[in-house]
Design a protein around this motif. Structure first.
Motif, PDB file in Angstrom:
ATOM      1  N   LEU A  37      10.553  -2.758 -69.072  1.00 26.68           N
ATOM      2  CA  LEU A  37      10.010  -1.793 -70.965  1.00 26.68           C
ATOM      3  C   LEU A  37      11.188  -1.882 -71.523  1.00 26.68           C
ATOM      4  CD1 LEU A  37       7.294  -0.257 -69.908  1.00 26.68           C
ATOM      5  CD2 LEU A  37       6.705  -2.556 -71.210  1.00 26.68           C
ATOM      6  N   GLY A  38      12.022  -0.857 -70.615  1.00 19.70           N
ATOM      7  CA  GLY A  38      13.363  -0.572 -71.349  1.00 19.70           C
ATOM      8  C   GLY A  38      14.488  -1.398 -71.818  1.00 19.70           C
ATOM      9  N   LEU A  39      14.360  -2.458 -71.241  1.00 20.21           N
ATOM     10  CA  LEU A  39      15.075  -3.627 -70.810  1.00 20.21           C
ATOM     11  C   LEU A  39      14.659  -4.286 -72.216  1.00 20.21           C
ATOM     12  CD1 LEU A  39      17.447  -4.586 -69.346  1.00 20.21           C
ATOM     13  CD2 LEU A  39      16.116  -7.041 -69.247  1.00 20.21           C
ATOM     14  N   VAL A  40      13.467  -4.338 -72.764  1.00 14.07           N
ATOM     15  CA  VAL A  40      12.931  -5.322 -73.797  1.00 14.07           C
ATOM     16  C   VAL A  40      13.023  -4.381 -75.011  1.00 14.07           C
ATOM     17  CG1 VAL A  40      10.934  -5.916 -74.919  1.00 14.07           C
ATOM     18  CG2 VAL A  40      11.236  -6.766 -72.912  1.00 14.07           C
ATOM     19  N   CYS A  41      13.100  -2.684 -74.757  1.00 13.76           N
ATOM     20  CA  CYS A  41      13.558  -2.234 -76.011  1.00 13.76           C
ATOM     21  C   CYS A  41      15.190  -2.025 -76.466  1.00 13.76           C
ATOM     22  CB  CYS A  41      12.626  -0.464 -75.654  1.00 13.76           C
ATOM     23  SG  CYS A  41      11.614  -0.910 -75.494  1.00 13.76           S
ATOM     24  N   LEU A  42      15.942  -2.696 -75.555  1.00  7.89           N
ATOM     25  CA  LEU A  42      17.473  -2.160 -75.929  1.00  7.89           C
ATOM     26  C   LEU A  42      17.534  -3.650 -76.070  1.00  7.89           C
ATOM     27  CD1 LEU A  42      18.726  -1.451 -72.693  1.00  7.89           C
ATOM     28  CD2 LEU A  42      18.955  -0.242 -74.645  1.00  7.89           C
ATOM     29  N   CYS A  43      16.989  -5.080 -75.856  1.00  8.27           N
ATOM     30  CA  CYS A  43      17.056  -6.005 -76.376  1.00  8.27           C
ATOM     31  C   CYS A  43      16.656  -5.896 -78.139  1.00  8.27           C
ATOM     32  CB  CYS A  43      16.679  -7.452 -75.745  1.00  8.27           C
ATOM     33  SG  CYS A  43      17.164  -7.933 -74.624  1.00  8.27           S
ATOM     34  N   ALA A  44      16.134  -5.405 -78.175  1.00  7.60           N
ATOM     35  CA  ALA A  44      14.882  -5.532 -79.084  1.00  7.60           C
ATOM     36  C   ALA A  44      16.059  -4.985 -80.557  1.00  7.60           C
ATOM     37  CB  ALA A  44      13.552  -3.972 -79.915  1.00  7.60           C
ATOM     38  N   GLN A  45      16.994  -4.004 -80.220  1.00 10.56           N
ATOM     39  CA  GLN A  45      17.271  -3.009 -80.821  1.00 10.56           C
ATOM     40  C   GLN A  45      19.366  -3.597 -80.884  1.00 10.56           C
ATOM     41  OE1 GLN A  45      16.427  -0.502 -82.414  1.00 10.56           O
ATOM     42  NE2 GLN A  45      14.280   0.185 -81.822  1.00 10.56           N
ATOM     43  N   THR A 125      18.001 -14.344 -85.713  1.00 13.01           N
ATOM     44  CA  THR A 125      18.792 -14.152 -84.643  1.00 13.01           C
ATOM     45  C   THR A 125      17.399 -14.297 -83.343  1.00 13.01           C
ATOM     46  OG1 THR A 125      17.119 -12.570 -84.912  1.00 13.01           O
ATOM     47  CG2 THR A 125      19.289 -11.904 -85.218  1.00 13.01           C
ATOM     48  N   HIS A 126      16.827 -15.923 -84.044  1.00 14.84           N
ATOM     49  CA  HIS A 126      16.204 -16.813 -83.170  1.00 14.84           C
ATOM     50  C   HIS A 126      15.786 -15.736 -81.824  1.00 14.84           C
ATOM     51  CE1 HIS A 126      18.372 -20.681 -83.650  1.00 14.84           C
ATOM     52  NE2 HIS A 126      18.273 -19.905 -85.127  1.00 14.84           N
ATOM     53  N   SER A 127      14.954 -14.350 -81.624  1.00 14.66           N
ATOM     54  CA  SER A 127      14.950 -13.743 -81.112  1.00 14.66           C
ATOM     55  C   SER A 127      15.521 -13.359 -80.649  1.00 14.66           C
ATOM     56  CB  SER A 127      13.132 -14.053 -81.334  1.00 14.66           C
ATOM     57  OG  SER A 127      12.393 -14.371 -82.293  1.00 14.66           O
ATOM     58  N   ASN A 128      16.410 -12.076 -79.893  1.00 15.18           N
ATOM     59  CA  ASN A 128      17.231 -11.397 -78.765  1.00 15.18           C
ATOM     60  C   ASN A 128      18.020 -12.895 -78.730  1.00 15.18           C
ATOM     61  OD1 ASN A 128      15.361  -9.481 -77.542  1.00 15.18           O
ATOM     62  ND2 ASN A 128      13.580 -10.901 -78.109  1.00 15.18           N
ATOM     63  N   GLU A 161      23.480 -11.120 -70.214  1.00 12.40           N
ATOM     64  CA  GLU A 161      22.501 -10.370 -69.468  1.00 12.40           C
ATOM     65  C   GLU A 161      21.665 -10.218 -69.538  1.00 12.40           C
ATOM     66  OE1 GLU A 161      24.748  -9.043 -65.913  1.00 12.40           O
ATOM     67  OE2 GLU A 161      26.716 -10.289 -66.034  1.00 12.40           O
ATOM     68  N   LEU A 162      21.748  -9.080 -69.911  1.00 12.46           N
ATOM     69  CA  LEU A 162      20.544  -8.164 -70.588  1.00 12.46           C
ATOM     70  C   LEU A 162      19.719  -8.997 -71.128  1.00 12.46           C
ATOM     71  CD1 LEU A 162      20.327  -5.220 -71.793  1.00 12.46           C
ATOM     72  CD2 LEU A 162      20.327  -6.278 -73.891  1.00 12.46           C
ATOM     73  N   VAL A 163      19.940 -10.005 -72.368  1.00  6.07           N
ATOM     74  CA  VAL A 163      18.466 -10.584 -72.803  1.00  6.07           C
ATOM     75  C   VAL A 163      18.648 -12.286 -72.565  1.00  6.07           C
ATOM     76  CG1 VAL A 163      19.224 -12.942 -74.468  1.00  6.07           C
ATOM     77  CG2 VAL A 163      20.198 -10.735 -75.414  1.00  6.07           C
ATOM     78  N   GLU A 164      18.716 -12.209 -71.238  1.00  5.64           N
ATOM     79  CA  GLU A 164      18.767 -13.643 -70.102  1.00  5.64           C
ATOM     80  C   GLU A 164      16.853 -12.810 -69.610  1.00  5.64           C
ATOM     81  OE1 GLU A 164      19.822 -16.079 -66.353  1.00  5.64           O
ATOM     82  OE2 GLU A 164      21.196 -14.965 -67.730  1.00  5.64           O
ATOM     83  N   ARG A 166      15.603  -9.785 -70.690  1.00  5.68           N
ATOM     84  CA  ARG A 166      14.147  -9.473 -71.581  1.00  5.68           C
ATOM     85  C   ARG A 166      13.816 -11.410 -71.413  1.00  5.68           C
ATOM     86  NH1 ARG A 166      12.456 -12.544 -75.251  1.00  5.68           N
ATOM     87  NH2 ARG A 166      10.925 -11.196 -76.288  1.00  5.68           N
ATOM     88  N   HIS A 167      14.167 -12.126 -71.477  1.00  6.26           N
ATOM     89  CA  HIS A 167      13.178 -13.469 -71.799  1.00  6.26           C
ATOM     90  C   HIS A 167      12.521 -14.132 -70.236  1.00  6.26           C
ATOM     91  CE1 HIS A 167      15.426 -14.315 -75.546  1.00  6.26           C
ATOM     92  NE2 HIS A 167      16.798 -15.110 -75.185  1.00  6.26           N
ATOM     93  N   LYS A 168      13.426 -13.433 -69.292  1.00  4.17           N
ATOM     94  CA  LYS A 168      12.522 -14.175 -67.879  1.00  4.17           C
ATOM     95  C   LYS A 168      11.664 -12.774 -67.970  1.00  4.17           C
ATOM     96  CE  LYS A 168      16.345 -15.452 -65.083  1.00  4.17           C
ATOM     97  NZ  LYS A 168      17.078 -15.721 -63.929  1.00  4.17           N
TER      98      LYS A 168
END
Length: 212
Positions: A37-45, A125-128, A161-164, A166-168
Motif C-alpha cells: 500500500l505504501g509503495l502505491v502511495c509513493l508512486c501516486a505522489q 504521465t501515462h499513469s505512474n 524499480e518502484l514504478v515497476e 507498483r505495476h505488478k
C-alpha cells in the motif's frame, strides 16, 4: 504568485503524505500488505508531482508572452499538434493543418506563445510514469536530464524499480518488499518531490525555455 511559490503550494501536502506513509510502515514492520500500500502511495505522489509541476512550468512560460521565434522549437510543436488534433474530425483536416502551418510561419516573429492548449499528449504521465516517460516529459519541457540535480539523475533507477513493482501490485502479482527497500524508495520519492520542482524553478529563472 511566483513559480516557486506555486510549486511549494502544490507540493507541501504531498511531502507530508509520504512522511505519514513512511511512519505508518515503520509502525507495522511485520505487515507485508502495508509495504504494498505504501509503495502505491509513493508512486501516486511521484506522478502527481510530475504532472502538476510540468503543467505549472508550462503555464508560467505562457505568462512571459514570448514570440515563438524566441522559444525552443518544442513549444511550436505543441501548437501544431493542438491544431492537428482540433482538425481530426474535419473532412479536410489536412488542408486545415496546412493552412495553420502557413499562418504560424507567417506570424512566427509576431505571434506569442500562449498556454491555452491541452497538455494531455506531450505531458501525459501515462499513469505512474517509468524512467522513459519521465525523460520524455523533461524533453517535452524543452529541457535535458542534465538540467536536473545529479542526485536526482542517480535516483531515477530507483524510481524505475518502484514504478515497476507498483505495476505488478496493481496487476495482482505478489511483490516482496523489505523494510530497507521501502526506506530507499521513500528517500528516492522524497528527493523527487524536492528536486524536480527545484530544478524547474532554476530552469525557469535561467530562461532555459528560450533559444540560445
Amino acid at each position: 504568485m511566483t513559480i516557486e511559490e506555486e510549486f511549494q503550494r502544490k507540493i507541501a501536502w504531498r511531502k507530508k503524505e509520504i512522511v505519514d506513509i513512511n511512519l505508518l510502515v515503520k509502525a507495522h514492520p511485520d505487515l507485508p500488505s502495508i509495504y504494498s500500500l505504501g509503495l502505491v502511495c509513493l508512486c501516486a505522489q511521484i506522478e502527481g508531482t510530475l504532472r502538476d509541476c510540468s503543467t505549472t512550468y508550462f503555464a508560467h512560460i505562457g505568462k512571459e508572452k514570448l514570440f515563438y521565434k524566441d522559444l525552443k522549437n518544442v513549444f511550436l510543436a505543441y501548437q501544431l499538434w493542438e491544431d492537428y488534433s482540433r482538425s481530426e474530425k474535419d473532412a479536410k483536416k489536412e488542408s486545415v493543418l496546412i493552412n495553420r502551418i502557413q499562418q504560424i510561419l507567417d506570424l512566427y516573429e509576431t505571434e506569442n506563445f500562449k498556454d491555452n492548449i491541452k497538455h494531455s499528449t506531450f505531458l501525459s504521465t501515462h499513469s505512474n510514469p517509468d524512467v522513459n516517460r519521465i525523460n520524455v516529459i523533461i524533453l517535452s519541457l524543452g529541457l535535458e536530464l542534465e538540467d536536473f540535480q545529479k542526485e536526482f539523475q542517480l535516483r531515477l533507477n530507483q524510481i524505475g524499480e518502484l514504478v515497476e513493482k507498483r505495476h505488478k501490485i496493481a496487476h495482482g502479482e505478489k511483490v516482496t518488499i523489505t523494510p530497507k527497500e521501502f526506506e530507499e524508495y521513500f528517500e528516492a520519492t522524497q528527493l523527487f518531490l524536492s528536486s524536480f520542482p527545484e530544478s524547474l524553478v532554476r530552469a525557469f529563472e535561467n530562461k532555459k525555455f528560450k533559444k540560445n
